[in-house]
Write an enzyme that holds these catalytic residues in place. Sequence first.
Site, short mmCIF file in Angstrom:
data_model
loop_
_atom_site.label_atom_id
_atom_site.label_comp_id
_atom_site.label_asym_id
_atom_site.label_seq_id
_atom_site.Cartn_x
_atom_site.Cartn_y
_atom_site.Cartn_z
N GLU A 133 37.89 38.51 43.16
CA GLU A 133 38.15 39.79 43.81
C GLU A 133 38.82 39.59 45.18
OE1 GLU A 133 34.43 41.86 43.94
OE2 GLU A 133 34.43 42.28 41.80
N GLU A 278 33.01 40.86 34.91
CA GLU A 278 31.66 41.16 35.39
C GLU A 278 31.34 42.60 35.07
OE1 GLU A 278 31.01 40.24 39.53
OE2 GLU A 278 32.38 38.53 39.46
#
Length: 512
Positions: A133, A278
């Site tokens: 991220e 995720e």
Amino acid sequence: MHERHLHYYIMEHFNFHNIFFLWILFVTLENCLTAEGLGVNWGTRATHPLPPDIVVKLLKENGFNKVKLFEADPGALKALGRSGVQVMVGIPNDMLATLSGSVRAAEQWVQQNVSSFISKNGVDIRYVAVGNEPFLKAYKNMFLNTTLPALENVQAALIKAGLGRQVKLTVPINADVYQTDTGVPSGGDFRIDIHDLMMKIVKFLRDNGGPLTINIYPFLSLYADPHFPIDFAFFSGTSSPVVDGSISYTNVFEANYDTLVWALEKNGFGSLPIIVGEIGWPTDGDSNANIEYARKFNQGLLDRITRGIGTPKRPTPPDIYLFGLIDEDAKSIEPGNFERHWGIFYYDGAIKYQLNLGNKRSVTAAKSVRYLARKWCVMTPDANVNDPNLADSINYACTYADCTSLGYGSSCGGLDVKSNASYAFNMYYQTMNQQKGSCERFNNLSVITTIDPSPSPSNSGNSSHCRFEVMIDLGKHESRVNPGTSSATMIKHFSLVLFVLVFVLDYYMYLP
């Protein structure tokens, strides 16, 4: 076998073998009918981590055939060798600068963390995740200039190592890299401030056969907005769907995922593979982070996977990595106290809640876990709750140990003052490996007991899931790196071998 002999053999012996063959078929299918494409994240930010070989057995026993590591942890990778589990290895964000500035550094990283584990240990590494991220708004553009160059250098290193086709690169992104100005998925596009960069990254992934990885967290939508419609976070339908043309979205996962698909399509990359890197639901650290919601969310997700349900834009389900496998008591809690409680299992591999993993297969706890002595550090029974040293003692304990379960709405949030202090003292005591003197640091307010102080479910109210831990005894676990073969795999292999043996022996008995 002559064709005529085989024909007569099968016709005359079909009834004899009928039941046996069906049993073999059942056993084989039983080991296959689990969630396809199901992976899980294995985080290692724990003060007392489960030994890697036990974790790999835990993966295999529960049917996880894919695992994602946030970094190239040597112990984890060695344990995954020849395990049959496919691996995605992560490169942390703090390494991007080094890898972006030097091809040689990328080559060394690939050699040490990919090539050697594949060749020496037989690790089935399929992906390398470059960063995690990196374009999150909270990072304030810290990794904007290093992610793509790191991606390019690592790709060059993989090609040089002869792994360009075997190992693919990906970049895990957060859902905040794209948005919709219309409020529906079809309005999706990448953020203006990183649009050009995302186009370069997406093109690079397409040209090199890599997927884009997206992390989706419906829980965080609920956490950030108390007015978020809670039923929209799950998979059981909603009274207020998001209507996008002819499509009605009844859950945030589908709406979020398809927003990304629309963003890719609008920019000419509609066929780029997507992995959900995720997704999950925490069980503690917030009023909405509880076992009931986690079970509801993860079971709904698993049901979709086992039934082969994708999204309106992409009916075929992607590979999905649940977040996560085990709780991590040393993970940063800057985003919230829930960060340490995403695991399907507790820190020691104990079951938090039951899940149907497909074909009515339930979760299985970790085996062969060894613990410290069954003793706890608690507040002395005759100590005064008004003692002026109590607050400082609790604060000291929680500075060096995980007390996130004591927060409002958490599993131990309903304890009285003494039990609250006892929980804090015990977490410190266990984190310090029950070392001599570690229970005496609290100004004569604490004492060691051999009676489990955990509240009983019958009278604990909101604290029915509150656990006073006894930590893993790391010193008693040997450094074993070969996880062996799971019992399910052994049964399947044995059954197939037995079937062949019976068939061959019976045939030769039939011959004149």
